[in-house]
Design an enzyme around this catalytic site. Structure first.
Site, PDB file in Angstrom:
ATOM      1  CG  ASN A   1      -1.703   1.210   1.454  1.00 16.65           C
ATOM      2  OD1 ASN A   1      -1.800   2.040   0.556  1.00 16.65           O
ATOM      3  ND2 ASN A   1      -2.297   1.339   2.642  1.00 16.65           N
ATOM      4  CD1 TRP A   2       3.744   1.210  -2.755  1.00 17.29           C
ATOM      5  CD2 TRP A   2       4.082   2.609  -4.476  1.00 17.29           C
ATOM      6  NE1 TRP A   2       4.737   0.672  -3.532  1.00 17.29           N
ATOM      7  CE2 TRP A   2       4.963   1.515  -4.593  1.00 17.29           C
ATOM      8  CE3 TRP A   2       4.108   3.603  -5.461  1.00 17.29           C
ATOM      9  CZ2 TRP A   2       5.873   1.402  -5.664  1.00 17.29           C
ATOM     10  CZ3 TRP A   2       5.004   3.491  -6.523  1.00 17.29           C
ATOM     11  CH2 TRP A   2       5.877   2.404  -6.615  1.00 17.29           C
ATOM     12  CE  LYS A   3      -0.182   3.242   4.796  1.00 19.26           C
ATOM     13  NZ  LYS A   3      -0.053   3.388   6.257  1.00 19.26           N
TER      14      LYS A   3
ATOM     15  CG  HIS B   1      -5.828   2.021   5.381  1.00 15.57           C
ATOM     16  ND1 HIS B   1      -5.415   2.958   6.303  1.00 15.57           N
ATOM     17  CD2 HIS B   1      -4.802   1.159   5.224  1.00 15.57           C
ATOM     18  CE1 HIS B   1      -4.176   2.669   6.670  1.00 15.57           C
ATOM     19  NE2 HIS B   1      -3.779   1.581   6.035  1.00 15.57           N
TER      20      HIS B   1
ATOM     21  CD  GLU C   1      -2.875   5.565   6.844  1.00 17.35           C
ATOM     22  OE1 GLU C   1      -2.826   5.552   5.597  1.00 17.35           O
ATOM     23  OE2 GLU C   1      -1.966   5.096   7.564  1.00 17.35           O
TER      24      GLU C   1
ATOM     25  CD  GLU D   1      -3.574  -2.359   7.496  1.00 23.30           C
ATOM     26  OE1 GLU D   1      -2.474  -2.596   7.010  1.00 23.30           O
ATOM     27  OE2 GLU D   1      -4.223  -1.319   7.258  1.00 23.30           O
TER      28      GLU D   1
ATOM     29  N   GLY E   1       2.554   2.252  10.843  1.00 21.89           N
ATOM     30  CA  GLY E   1       3.561   3.293  10.687  1.00 21.89           C
ATOM     31  C   GLY E   1       4.278   3.663  11.978  1.00 21.89           C
TER      32      GLY E   1
ATOM     33  CB  SER F   1       5.099  -1.855  12.145  1.00 24.86           C
ATOM     34  OG  SER F   1       4.724  -0.512  12.408  1.00 24.86           O
TER      35      SER F   1
ATOM     36  N   GLY G   1       2.717  -1.125   4.308  1.00 25.16           N
ATOM     37  CA  GLY G   1       2.782   0.282   3.924  1.00 25.16           C
ATOM     38  C   GLY G   1       4.205   0.704   3.631  1.00 25.16           C
ATOM     39  N   GLY G   2       4.856   1.308   4.620  1.00 26.11           N
ATOM     40  CA  GLY G   2       6.192   1.888   4.439  1.00 26.11           C
ATOM     41  C   GLY G   2       7.188   0.966   3.754  1.00 26.11           C
TER      42      GLY G   2
HETATM   43  P1  PGA Z   1       2.842   0.291   7.645  1.00 25.70           P
HETATM   44  O1  PGA Z   1       1.357   0.518   7.065  1.00 25.70           O
HETATM   45  O2  PGA Z   1       3.340  -1.009   7.075  1.00 25.70           O
HETATM   46  O3  PGA Z   1       3.614   1.479   7.163  1.00 25.70           O
HETATM   47  O4  PGA Z   1       2.724   0.218   9.132  1.00 25.70           O
HETATM   48  C1  PGA Z   1       0.488  -0.560   6.904  1.00 25.70           C
HETATM   49  C2  PGA Z   1      -0.829  -0.080   6.328  1.00 25.70           C
HETATM   50  O5  PGA Z   1      -1.314   0.978   6.738  1.00 25.70           O
HETATM   51  O6  PGA Z   1      -1.418  -0.728   5.436  1.00 25.70           O
END
Ligand code: PGA
Length: 249
Positions: free
Chosen positions: A9-11, A93, A95, A163, A169, A209, A230-231
């Site tokens: 997930n590149w967000k 998600h 977010e 999640e 993050g 994470s 994500g990251g």
């Molecule tokens: P993260 O994000 O791996 O940067 O913690 C995961 C996500 O929000 O899908």
């Protein structure tokens, strides 16, 4: 056998200059033995899909509108994602739930729109730290599952991502007992609602994470069928070892 899935997930990250990472991922994973997805920002989706054509690595969107077209300035519909090359779409998600006030009912309507466009929704659920500390985790997850998944799903047209909001993050990860408890609970809820056949076929991803250094331990937990990353999905050098850990799990 539930198909395993590693989804990146590149967000809200990435412009044309990041497309080299897609080529690097393709080179690092010549024949992926598990399902692999990159979910870039919508502006890059068709370019990423073109680069990945024939590679065995797919693409997904990060959100969609519930209806297929209309007067909704700034929104993207599920058929548009499919047209750009996506096979999946991340929905609900945390977010999106926080930044845009998305409710379980919104997520359910979006999932219906996604399925109608032949996309597989990756429906995200997860508790906040306050909810976990109040011992409400399973009640919260149960409510999100009940409210966010439409009745029309089939085993091969649904992915769930657990999640924990406090793990996204932050570098904090639940211990493997905590992950296993929630994943077993999600599996039981899916089997109760949709029957054992459908319930067992749904991949349940862990997200929050995930890194090369913790992936193998997480993938060994019961009912963990992959990861939403994500990251660590932004660089092929970080994401490819996570995919390799899933292949070895
Ligand atoms: P993260 O994000 O791996 O940067 O913690 C995961 C996500 O929000 O899908």
């Amino acid at each position: 056998m539930v198909r395993k899935l590693a989804a990146g997930n590149w967000k809200m990250n990435g412009t044309a200059e990041n497309l080299g990472e897609v080529d690097a991922l393709k080179a690092a994973l010549p024949r992926p033995e598990v399902d692999v997805l990159i979910c870039p920002p919508t502006t890059l989706l068709s370019r990423v899909a073109e680069r990945l054509d024939g590679s065995g690595i797919g693409t997904g969107g990060q959100d969609c509108h519930s209806v297929r077209a209309g007067a909704h300035t700034g929104d993207i519909s599920a058929p548009m994602l499919a047209d750009a090359g996506a096979s999946h779409v991340i929905l609900g998600h945390s977010e999106r739930r926080n930044d845009h006030g998305e409710t379980d009912a919104d997520v359910r309507d979006k999932a219906k729109g996604a399925i109608a466009a032949d996309l597989t929704p990756i429906i995200c659920v997860g508790e906040t730290l306050a909810e976990r500390e109040a011992a409400n985790t399973l009640a919260i997850i149960g409510g999100q599952l009940a409210g966010s998944i439409p009745d029309i799903v089939t085993g091969d047209r649904l992915v769930i991502a657990y999640e924990p909001v406090w793990a996204i993050g932050t570098g904090k990860v639940p211990d493997t007992d905590q992950i296993g408890e929630v994943h077993d609970f999600i599996r039981a809820k899916l089997e109760q609602r949709f029957g054992v056949g459908v319930g067992r076929a749904v991949p349940i991803l862990y997200g929050g994470s995930v890194k090369a250094g913790n992936a193998a331990e997480i993938f060994a937990v019961s009912n963990v069928g992959g990861a939403l990353v994500g990251g660590a999905s932004l660089k092929a050098a970080d994401f490819a070892p996570i995919v390799a850990a899933l292949q070895g799990a």
